[in-house]
Design a protein around this motif. Sequence first.
Motif, PDB file in Angstrom:
ATOM      1  N   LEU A 140       0.794  -1.390   0.015  1.00 24.62           N
ATOM      2  CA  LEU A 140       0.129   0.200  -0.062  1.00 24.62           C
ATOM      3  C   LEU A 140       0.781   1.344   0.095  1.00 24.62           C
ATOM      4  O   LEU A 140       0.594   2.118  -0.798  1.00 24.62           O
ATOM      5  N   ALA A 141       2.027   1.209   0.892  1.00 21.64           N
ATOM      6  CA  ALA A 141       2.990   2.155   0.935  1.00 21.64           C
ATOM      7  C   ALA A 141       3.593   2.733  -0.598  1.00 21.64           C
ATOM      8  O   ALA A 141       3.541   3.897  -0.959  1.00 21.64           O
ATOM      9  N   GLU A 142       3.900   1.648  -1.436  1.00 18.85           N
ATOM     10  CA  GLU A 142       4.270   1.790  -2.793  1.00 18.85           C
ATOM     11  C   GLU A 142       3.202   2.457  -3.731  1.00 18.85           C
ATOM     12  O   GLU A 142       3.322   3.370  -4.438  1.00 18.85           O
ATOM     13  N   ALA A 143       1.938   1.954  -3.351  1.00 18.62           N
ATOM     14  CA  ALA A 143       0.935   2.522  -4.341  1.00 18.62           C
ATOM     15  C   ALA A 143       0.799   3.881  -3.892  1.00 18.62           C
ATOM     16  O   ALA A 143       0.273   4.714  -5.139  1.00 18.62           O
ATOM     17  N   ARG A 144       0.670   4.260  -2.897  1.00 25.45           N
ATOM     18  CA  ARG A 144       0.436   5.758  -2.410  1.00 25.45           C
ATOM     19  C   ARG A 144       1.634   6.415  -2.973  1.00 25.45           C
ATOM     20  O   ARG A 144       1.471   7.702  -3.264  1.00 25.45           O
ATOM     21  N   ARG A 145       2.635   6.072  -2.780  1.00 29.80           N
ATOM     22  CA  ARG A 145       3.993   6.646  -3.360  1.00 29.80           C
ATOM     23  C   ARG A 145       3.967   7.094  -4.748  1.00 29.80           C
ATOM     24  O   ARG A 145       4.183   8.064  -5.467  1.00 29.80           O
ATOM     25  N   LEU A 146       3.594   6.010  -5.419  1.00 26.86           N
ATOM     26  CA  LEU A 146       3.211   5.986  -6.674  1.00 26.86           C
ATOM     27  C   LEU A 146       2.154   7.098  -7.240  1.00 26.86           C
ATOM     28  O   LEU A 146       2.307   7.844  -8.313  1.00 26.86           O
ATOM     29  N   LYS A 147       1.028   7.084  -6.639  1.00 23.47           N
ATOM     30  CA  LYS A 147       0.084   8.088  -6.813  1.00 23.47           C
ATOM     31  C   LYS A 147       0.632   9.597  -6.822  1.00 23.47           C
ATOM     32  O   LYS A 147       0.171  10.351  -7.338  1.00 23.47           O
ATOM     33  N   GLU A 148       1.219   9.820  -5.572  1.00 24.03           N
ATOM     34  CA  GLU A 148       1.817  11.221  -5.301  1.00 24.03           C
ATOM     35  C   GLU A 148       2.728  11.387  -6.491  1.00 24.03           C
ATOM     36  O   GLU A 148       2.698  12.655  -6.885  1.00 24.03           O
ATOM     37  N   ALA A 149       3.687  10.656  -6.916  1.00 26.14           N
ATOM     38  CA  ALA A 149       4.561  10.942  -7.981  1.00 26.14           C
ATOM     39  C   ALA A 149       3.620  11.271  -9.183  1.00 26.14           C
ATOM     40  O   ALA A 149       4.374  12.066  -9.993  1.00 26.14           O
ATOM     41  N   GLN A 150       2.585  10.568  -9.664  1.00 27.92           N
ATOM     42  CA  GLN A 150       1.929  10.787 -10.637  1.00 27.92           C
ATOM     43  C   GLN A 150       1.253  12.163 -10.784  1.00 27.92           C
ATOM     44  O   GLN A 150       1.383  12.936 -11.649  1.00 27.92           O
ATOM     45  N   GLU A 151       0.705  12.516  -9.610  1.00 26.57           N
ATOM     46  CA  GLU A 151      -0.031  13.878  -9.207  1.00 26.57           C
ATOM     47  C   GLU A 151       1.226  14.806  -9.475  1.00 26.57           C
ATOM     48  O   GLU A 151       0.937  16.017 -10.027  1.00 26.57           O
ATOM     49  N   ASP A 152       2.459  14.627  -8.919  1.00 22.99           N
ATOM     50  CA  ASP A 152       3.671  15.646  -9.218  1.00 22.99           C
ATOM     51  C   ASP A 152       3.875  15.952 -10.571  1.00 22.99           C
ATOM     52  O   ASP A 152       4.289  16.827 -11.116  1.00 22.99           O
ATOM     53  N   GLU A 153       3.753  14.693 -11.540  1.00 22.40           N
ATOM     54  CA  GLU A 153       4.025  14.907 -12.777  1.00 22.40           C
ATOM     55  C   GLU A 153       2.874  15.796 -13.597  1.00 22.40           C
ATOM     56  O   GLU A 153       3.289  16.571 -14.400  1.00 22.40           O
ATOM     57  N   LEU A 154       1.807  15.628 -13.189  1.00 19.44           N
ATOM     58  CA  LEU A 154       0.571  16.370 -13.758  1.00 19.44           C
ATOM     59  C   LEU A 154       0.983  17.752 -13.419  1.00 19.44           C
ATOM     60  O   LEU A 154       0.485  18.616 -14.194  1.00 19.44           O
ATOM     61  N   ALA A 155       1.241  17.900 -11.957  1.00 20.86           N
ATOM     62  CA  ALA A 155       1.584  19.230 -11.812  1.00 20.86           C
ATOM     63  C   ALA A 155       2.736  19.902 -12.437  1.00 20.86           C
ATOM     64  O   ALA A 155       2.443  21.295 -12.752  1.00 20.86           O
ATOM     65  N   ARG A 156       3.672  19.289 -12.611  1.00 19.83           N
ATOM     66  CA  ARG A 156       4.709  19.953 -13.726  1.00 19.83           C
ATOM     67  C   ARG A 156       4.072  20.248 -15.096  1.00 19.83           C
ATOM     68  O   ARG A 156       4.617  21.120 -15.622  1.00 19.83           O
ATOM     69  N   LEU A 157       3.235  19.277 -15.630  1.00 18.76           N
ATOM     70  CA  LEU A 157       2.770  19.545 -16.943  1.00 18.76           C
ATOM     71  C   LEU A 157       2.007  20.584 -16.871  1.00 18.76           C
ATOM     72  O   LEU A 157       1.958  21.584 -17.736  1.00 18.76           O
ATOM     73  N   ARG A 158       1.166  20.977 -15.865  1.00 19.65           N
ATOM     74  CA  ARG A 158       0.433  22.276 -16.127  1.00 19.65           C
ATOM     75  C   ARG A 158       1.178  23.524 -15.973  1.00 19.65           C
ATOM     76  O   ARG A 158       0.915  24.329 -16.693  1.00 19.65           O
ATOM     77  N   VAL A 159       2.289  23.366 -15.195  1.00 20.64           N
ATOM     78  CA  VAL A 159       3.203  24.479 -15.626  1.00 20.64           C
ATOM     79  C   VAL A 159       3.745  24.775 -16.869  1.00 20.64           C
ATOM     80  O   VAL A 159       3.977  25.824 -17.361  1.00 20.64           O
ATOM     81  N   GLY A 160       4.267  23.298 -17.436  1.00 14.63           N
ATOM     82  CA  GLY A 160       4.809  23.563 -18.742  1.00 14.63           C
ATOM     83  C   GLY A 160       3.920  24.055 -19.764  1.00 14.63           C
ATOM     84  O   GLY A 160       4.480  24.531 -20.698  1.00 14.63           O
ATOM     85  N   LEU A 161       2.709  23.819 -19.701  1.00 11.99           N
ATOM     86  CA  LEU A 161       1.672  24.130 -20.760  1.00 11.99           C
ATOM     87  C   LEU A 161       1.531  25.556 -20.691  1.00 11.99           C
ATOM     88  O   LEU A 161       0.813  25.985 -21.793  1.00 11.99           O
ATOM     89  N   ARG A 162       1.830  26.170 -19.391  1.00 10.81           N
ATOM     90  CA  ARG A 162       1.365  27.741 -19.669  1.00 10.81           C
ATOM     91  C   ARG A 162       2.126  28.368 -20.924  1.00 10.81           C
ATOM     92  O   ARG A 162       1.523  29.334 -21.306  1.00 10.81           O
ATOM     93  N   GLY A 163       3.303  27.873 -20.912  1.00 13.04           N
ATOM     94  CA  GLY A 163       4.208  28.609 -22.010  1.00 13.04           C
ATOM     95  C   GLY A 163       3.534  28.180 -23.728  1.00 13.04           C
ATOM     96  O   GLY A 163       4.391  28.770 -24.573  1.00 13.04           O
ATOM     97  N   LYS A 164       2.719  27.087 -23.703  1.00 11.65           N
ATOM     98  CA  LYS A 164       2.470  26.654 -24.992  1.00 11.65           C
ATOM     99  C   LYS A 164       1.306  27.164 -25.605  1.00 11.65           C
ATOM    100  O   LYS A 164       0.649  26.934 -26.495  1.00 11.65           O
ATOM    101  N   PHE A 165       0.368  28.084 -24.481  1.00 11.54           N
ATOM    102  CA  PHE A 165      -0.764  28.908 -25.236  1.00 11.54           C
ATOM    103  C   PHE A 165      -0.742  30.240 -25.266  1.00 11.54           C
ATOM    104  O   PHE A 165       0.404  30.830 -24.884  1.00 11.54           O
ATOM    105  N   ARG A 166      -1.512  30.971 -26.178  1.00 14.73           N
ATOM    106  CA  ARG A 166      -1.330  32.234 -26.752  1.00 14.73           C
ATOM    107  C   ARG A 166      -2.011  33.082 -25.704  1.00 14.73           C
ATOM    108  O   ARG A 166      -2.798  32.902 -25.054  1.00 14.73           O
TER     109      ARG A 166
END
Length: 557
Positions: free
Chosen positions: A531-557
């Motif tokens: 369960l600890a590994e499952a929760r760690r993976l979930k946190e890591a996925q949400e961190d990646e999505l947060a980074r994507l949101r930041v990265g996409l800001r520069g892709k919009f006019r």
Amino acid sequence: MRIIPLGDSAILAELGSKADDATARAVNRLTRALVAAAMPEIIAVVPSYTTVVVHFEIRAADGMDRMRVWLKSVAAKPGAAARGISRTVDIPVCYGGEYGPDLHDLAAHAGLTPAQAIALHQRVVYDVRTIGFLPGFPYLAGLPVRLHCPRKKTPRIRVPAGSVGIGGSQTGVYPLQSPGGWNLIGRTPLRLFRPGEDPPVLLQSGDRVRFSPITPEEFTALSRKEVRTMDPGESQVLRDTGRRVSVEVPGLQTTIQDLGRPGWQRHGISSGGAMDRLAARLANLLVGNPEGAALLECTIHGPTLKFRNDAMAVVTGARVSGVPYGRPFAVKGGTTLSLETLESGCRAYLALAGGLAVPEVLGSRSTLLQSGLGGLVGRALRAGDELPIGVAGGAWPESSGTSWFVDAAAFHGRMDGSVARIVRGPQSAWFPEEVWSVFLSTAYRVSRDSDRMGLRLEGSALGTSPGRNLLSEAMAAGSIQVPPDGLPIVLGADRQTIGGYPKIANVISVDQALIAQLRPGDPLRFELVTLAEARRLKEAQEDELARLRVGLRGKFR
């Protein structure tokens, strides 16, 4: 109270081992207290006979520990909300005849005349122990032993809405037309599922029910007087934004989805939403929509669409022949877009800037097929349908002439979709170690009988410890049930809210996207993690999505 994880994003509180009055009162008290004390992270609180399940969405790896502490604190001080007074609801029933075709056979089984069976059935005041199976379906306790009767060997394909039935030691009322195997003894003109009202169901756990016999003439009169609530197949007026897309070819099963309506599970309403939530979230992010905006889910064979106006689109999930993958592209008004051929995977997601502007039903635009709810009048798309596109925020991505794209594999770290990671389920101890060995070593195949409710698997059958019977309890996305035939079922977005099969395991949150992309015939193996590994993976996925949101800001006019 025993607290058990249900997957990595839900927690189960077990308040007893028997479905008696004392346990039912404890379940209702805790449910009311949890609902009253709910935090924004709480998605749903779902009671059943002896358990209460809390679904939550917490990004941090220690989310399960936080929920355990919170649940214990609420249980220790239930407060005034836990002392709610139950109601007694009178339900008129026309017994026998066309309304109750099984009354004579049930009466004969009990050694009674039909009139005696009716009198015995309506003499009792029943307790609503839980709601499930269908929106607003009440499981009622208190049926006289004389009326206990096995379910029908061959279930009916269609049971009319309002039918009153007996199955085993329980009686209940079908809120919607549906398949069913209970013995039908009558029908009520009352609507138990009322999606236009708050709450959207007539009965709730903890209520009491009294049945009153009426004549066919009274049934007809009451049907006419019954206040018309929103029919799931009617009264959904589309927002006219002036921007539309026409459906020329609907595809195999194309539906409008978002991230679902999970707050209504205690009323028997499935959370639904996109099967591949990760793909849906990514698609919306890539065209500047909120992550929960409405989009199209295309299954195996997608639709052909004609655009009346210019639009910005993106496709994620399964790769589609001839269409850019994971990268926004412009569609000119008057042109046609074909999503017919899915080259890999089972489900593709088409998001349009502005989202699909269909009405919200119970807080969501997602289509719940078995209830005829949401989306485009509660059904899959048909040729000739017109879909309104919402007004975009004015920031379209600069994608022309670039080669960047977003691949979902970067967000779950698994390139091999035939292996899904799992954690142990609430009834994992019911399965001996030799059964676990078979379960983890078997290469299953996805059955053709799979759908949005669940993936049925073909392969080595599993057995539980003898003498084990499970009282129905809430389930989670990715829960792996083992029915009597021993062949596992991995539950999907449209799963029933409660179920009575033991759950050996649960697919972890980050791998549920992989499950959603499996086609009939595809292989599937399971890999056990903590369960600890499952929760760690979930946190890591949400961190990646947060980074994507930041990265996409520069892709919009």
